[in-house]
Design an enzyme around this catalytic site. Structure first.
Site, PDB file in Angstrom:
ATOM      1  CG  PHE A 280      -1.571   1.210   1.467  1.00  0.00           C
ATOM      2  CD1 PHE A 280      -2.866   1.672   0.890  1.00  0.00           C
ATOM      3  CD2 PHE A 280      -1.013   2.194   2.446  1.00  0.00           C
ATOM      4  CE1 PHE A 280      -3.412   2.741   1.191  1.00  0.00           C
ATOM      5  CE2 PHE A 280      -1.780   3.716   2.669  1.00  0.00           C
ATOM      6  CZ  PHE A 280      -2.890   3.942   2.076  1.00  0.00           C
ATOM      7  CG  ASP A 366     -26.616 -18.475  -7.515  1.00  0.00           C
ATOM      8  OD1 ASP A 366     -25.207 -18.290  -7.980  1.00  0.00           O
ATOM      9  OD2 ASP A 366     -26.729 -18.110  -6.326  1.00  0.00           O
ATOM     10  CD1 TRP A 477     -21.164  -7.494  -5.501  1.00  0.00           C
ATOM     11  CD2 TRP A 477     -22.618  -6.270  -6.395  1.00  0.00           C
ATOM     12  NE1 TRP A 477     -20.128  -6.615  -6.074  1.00  0.00           N
ATOM     13  CE2 TRP A 477     -21.283  -5.425  -6.690  1.00  0.00           C
ATOM     14  CE3 TRP A 477     -23.647  -5.359  -6.857  1.00  0.00           C
ATOM     15  CZ2 TRP A 477     -21.043  -4.722  -7.236  1.00  0.00           C
ATOM     16  CZ3 TRP A 477     -23.261  -4.156  -7.603  1.00  0.00           C
ATOM     17  CH2 TRP A 477     -21.776  -3.838  -7.568  1.00  0.00           C
ATOM     18  CG  MET A 479     -15.538  -9.985  -5.677  1.00  0.00           C
ATOM     19  SD  MET A 479     -14.130 -10.578  -5.222  1.00  0.00           S
ATOM     20  CE  MET A 479     -12.979  -9.341  -5.512  1.00  0.00           C
ATOM     21  N   GLY A 529     -19.056 -17.418  -0.990  1.00  0.00           N
ATOM     22  CA  GLY A 529     -19.426 -17.689   0.337  1.00  0.00           C
ATOM     23  C   GLY A 529     -19.076 -16.437   1.081  1.00  0.00           C
ATOM     24  CG  ASP A 534     -16.129  -6.737   5.076  1.00  0.00           C
ATOM     25  OD1 ASP A 534     -16.713  -5.683   4.798  1.00  0.00           O
ATOM     26  OD2 ASP A 534     -15.526  -7.472   4.132  1.00  0.00           O
ATOM     27  CG  ASP A 548     -19.439 -21.071  -2.012  1.00  0.00           C
ATOM     28  OD1 ASP A 548     -20.570 -20.380  -1.929  1.00  0.00           O
ATOM     29  OD2 ASP A 548     -18.483 -20.681  -2.775  1.00  0.00           O
ATOM     30  CD  GLU A 614     -35.872 -35.421   2.099  1.00  0.00           C
ATOM     31  OE1 GLU A 614     -34.764 -35.604   2.382  1.00  0.00           O
ATOM     32  OE2 GLU A 614     -36.338 -35.443   1.014  1.00  0.00           O
TER      33      GLU A 614
HETATM   34  C1  DGJ Z   1     -20.060 -18.563  -5.278  1.00  0.00           C
HETATM   35  C2  DGJ Z   1     -21.549 -18.442  -4.498  1.00  0.00           C
HETATM   36  O1  DGJ Z   1     -20.905 -18.471  -3.023  1.00  0.00           O
HETATM   37  C3  DGJ Z   1     -22.188 -19.401  -4.574  1.00  0.00           C
HETATM   38  O2  DGJ Z   1     -23.398 -19.326  -3.702  1.00  0.00           O
HETATM   39  C4  DGJ Z   1     -22.735 -19.359  -6.219  1.00  0.00           C
HETATM   40  O3  DGJ Z   1     -23.496 -18.231  -6.073  1.00  0.00           O
HETATM   41  C5  DGJ Z   1     -21.643 -19.552  -7.027  1.00  0.00           C
HETATM   42  N1  DGJ Z   1     -20.593 -18.538  -6.797  1.00  0.00           N
HETATM   43  C6  DGJ Z   1     -22.052 -19.264  -8.421  1.00  0.00           C
HETATM   44  O4  DGJ Z   1     -20.860 -19.227  -9.260  1.00  0.00           O
END
Ligand code: DGJ
Length: 729
Positions: A280, A366, A477, A479, A529, A534, A548, A614
């Site tokens: 940085f 998704d 959203w 990443m 996941g 944060d 995840d 179920e």
């Molecule tokens: C990672 C996410 O944590 C999952 O829940 C899912 O949306 C996948 N990406 C999709 O590529």
């Protein structure tokens, strides 16, 4: 409340149950004099004793007084290169090449209300709920000035801090570190707790006594990361859930961070928390300023549980900007684990319809619906719908879903690009790449250089097409990789150290624009996941996909660790199919539901494939959650079992604010033969009240449930669960 002893320059910040104090001491050194349980006030600087300590140098103003050394004094914002050899808060390379920042007090200001930070997340409060203290420090030689901002949120025992570094001199300098928080203690008999792990196993608590030297965690991944969380606890060695002095410190930041503690030669300790200094730098020309992200502190003498509840309250009241505030977040069905990239309109409609019949309220589409994306090597960046999979586009799917009585939500991953995409073919230079180097792939994808205005504008425009889909109420959203090849064509060579932070600012800017232009949208954060779980992200995305890993047993640990700082209503948790995709473990549906109910509740499986039994369980779970959600998500949370000493079961409890209703949840591990009987001592109830358990005939006194406990019945088999719903008479 902030009180200032103007004569002695003692600044005391009081919350309901804590006190924080600093003093501009001799030679203008800003001393830290106290942080802990609330005291009446006074000047606590006599606690700081001076002695001639060999090899601890003395500033020029001290003359030959060898007892006055920055190396031994507790300070509010530790300097560098001027005699304090412990962890610095600030480092800079000045115009003459020196790296000396020597700060002295030069003024203060108090005002009502809580400061805000432009372009950065921050706790907020009404004018009458908070006060701000600003303390001004300056390095006389270079003109480098520092403004220390303190927000005092009395109602939830929170002290926030932020730092502005200003170039008040005549030459540019390069900032190499600007921590958000420096907290000194005149003791070192403390444990450090950090929250560590890996992808699919995030935020597992780890605790160790401070040892001499520097210890800590951080992220150099450009995201706060799965590996370590920007939240740390310092507590007394014998502190447990219910007793003992605990300090919680969190950084409201979603990029690389550093959280370090140094136990020094005289058994004092120092916590420094802020942006990761590795790689940085930030050039400040005369007149320019840099704002370090906000950090927040809480303190209690009543153990780790009370610390968590204070933070939960603060986050719920003063950080989340939730368009559904006060309302239940919808019970959702997400198609990812059921279909991954392989679906069509009919399949999605089938899953959504089956879930709707059981009580689900929101269908979230998704990954895999756009461009040409049939696997994770393609399509990112091309946000037009894939008409082969979804003829009629998102609009038609949204219509169909709504006809089933569900709301509609959609997944996006705006920060990324696949090499196999129209976007990359048109603009290969838009990905973070350094000249002459082939970029490093992560999940087979590259990161867009969001620090460039044209890239940000493209992303925002293409998101606009998605987010304006009729009926859309929710966006996930995502990443899915860390930052590498950190170099931007938009910046000169000397400023490349700014890219990571500028990237985080760009993400915040995009999210803020989405919030402004689509205020009705609930945004769920996600980074593979919990790679960006944060407090910074929570300011924009009031819930975050926690991991995840949806295996209910692993989730117990992940969610327990997460609960130390973050409230249940922010924790994305779903019931998925078995055998679990990550662990191959099979856990009963009842148990999966109990675990997912410790967060924002939803399902992520092909409901059509569930057996009738179920389905009946799912129907019951959803109905139960809808009835009791407010206690689960807004109640006070108690960990009933010890996060650091796993036993035969994990139990937790939520209690309504009036203590009249409570949900107790318990999940066992693997079965063992001829087990001992256990008694579960509950918490947070009203000792004077009698509680009815699960609507039965018996009444249990609150005091007995807490002091003596409740008999846990023998639960045969692996991974069993039970829930007790307590209602006061
Ligand atoms: C990672 C996410 O944590 C999952 O829940 C899912 O949306 C996948 N990406 C999709 O590529």
């Amino acid at each position: 409340m902030i009180t200032v002893d103007q004569q002695n320059l003692v600044f005391t910040l009081h919350t309901r149950r804590t006190t924080y104090q600093m003093k501009a001491g001799r030679h203008g050194v800003l001393l830290h004099t106290y942080y802990g349980p609330r005291i009446r006030g006074g000047d606590l600087s006599p606690l700081i004793q001076l002695a001639d300590r060999g090899f601890s140098p003395n500033p020029p103003e001290a003359g030959h007084d060898r007892t006055f050394s920055l190396d031994t004094l507790p300070q509010e914002y530790a300097t560098s290169g001027a005699g304090d050899f412990r962890l610095p808060s600030i480092q800079a390379e000045l115009a003459d090449g020196s790296r000396i920042v020597d700060l002295r007090f030069c003024g203060y200001m108090v005002h009502q209300g809580k400061y805000a930070l432009e372009g950065l997340p921050a706790f907020f409060a009404r004018e009458d709920e908070a006060d701000t203290l600003t303390v001004y420090l300056a390095d006389a030689v270079s003109g480098l000035r520092v403004e220390l901002l303190y927000g005092v949120l009395e109602d939830c025992d929170l002290i926030t801090r932020a730092v502005r570094v200003v170039n008040g001199g005549e030459a540019p300098f390069r900032l190499l570190q600007a921590a958000s928080l420096c907290l000194d203690f005149l003791r070192a008999d403390l444990d450090l707790i950090t929250f560590d792990g890996r992808h699919t196993m995030e935020r597992l608590p780890s605790r160790a006594p401070l040892r001499p030297g520097v210890q800590g965690v951080g992220s150099v991944r450009g995201i706060s990361s799965h590996q370590h969380n920007p939240f740390a606890v310092l507590c007394e060695g014998d502190a447990n859930e219910d007793h003992g002095l605990c300090y919680g410190a969190m950084l409201l930041y979603s990029g690389g961070f550093q959280a370090e503690v140094e136990r020094d030669q005289f058994d004092n300790s120092r916590l420094v928390l802020g942006i990761q200094p590795r790689n940085f730098s930030w050039t400040l020309d005369p007149g320019e300023s840099f704002t370090a992200p906000e950090a927040a502190l809480t303190c209690t003498a009543d153990g780790l549980g009370a610390m968590s509840r204070q933070l939960h309250r603060a986050i719920r009241r003063h950080l989340l900007r939730d368009p559904w505030a006060g309302k239940r977040h919808p019970v959702l069905i997400n198609n990812w684990e059921a279909t991954e990239f392989h679906f069509d309109l009919e399949k999605l409609e089938g899953i959504a319809g089956a879930a709707a019949q059981l009580g689900a309220e929101l269908f979230v589409l998704d990954d895999g619906w756009f461009g040409v994306r049939n696997n994770d090597r393609q399509g990112l960046g091309d946000w037009g719908v894939n008409e082969e999979k979804l003829p009629g586009g998102l609009e038609r799917l949204s219509e169909r879903v709504r006809a089933l009585g569900l709301d509609f939500g959609v997944w996006v991953e705006p920060e990324m690009v696949s090499e196999d995409s129209e976007l990359y073919r048109a603009h290969p230079d838009w990905a973070l790449t350094a000249p002459g180097r082939a970029p490093t792939r992560g999940r087979s994808q590259l990161v867009l250089d969001l620090t460039r205005t044209e890239v940000r504008e493209y992303v925002y425009r293409s998101m606009g097409q998605v987010l304006s889909c009729p009926g859309l109420v929710y966006v996930k959203w995502d990443m899915n990789r860390a930052l590498t090849d950190v170099w931007s064509a938009a910046l000169p060579a000397a400023r490349q150290g700014e890219v990571c932070h500028r990237y985080v600012l760009a993400v915040y800017e995009l999210l803020e624009r989405v919030r402004r232009d689509y205020p009705h949208l609930l945004i769920e954060g996600c980074a593979g996941g919990g790679g960006r779980f944060d407090a910074g992200m929570l300011y924009y995305t009031p819930q975050i996909w926690c991991s995840d890993n949806t295996d209910a047993l692993d989730r117990l640990g992940i969610q327990c660790g997460t609960s130390f700082a973050y409230p249940a209503g922010t924790v994305g948790a779903h019931v998925s199919a078995v055998p679990n995709g990550q662990t191959c473990r099979s856990i009963p549906m009842e148990t999966r539901g109990v675990v997912a109910m410790a967060g924002t509740f939803g399902y992520e499986l092909d409901v059509r494939r569930c057996t009738e039994e179920e389905k009946a369980v799912i129907r019951r779970q959803i109905a139960f959650f809808k009835e009791h959600w407010d206690v689960i998500q807004n109640g006070d949370a108690y960990r009933l079992t010890d996060a650091f000493r796993p036993g035969p079961f994990t139990a937790w409890q939520q209690v309504s604010a009036d203590r009249r209703r409570s949900l107790v949840s318990l999940v066992t591990g693997g079965a063992s033969s001829n087990p001992p009987f256990a008694v579960l001592r509950l918490k947070g109830l009203d000792p004077e009240l009698n509680y009815r358990i699960n609507g039965g005939e018996e009444r249990w006194p609150g005091d007995a449930l807490m002091a003596a406990g409740w008999p846990v019945p023998y639960l045969p088999g692996d991974y069993q669960a039970l829930q007790l719903w307590l209602e006061a008479e």
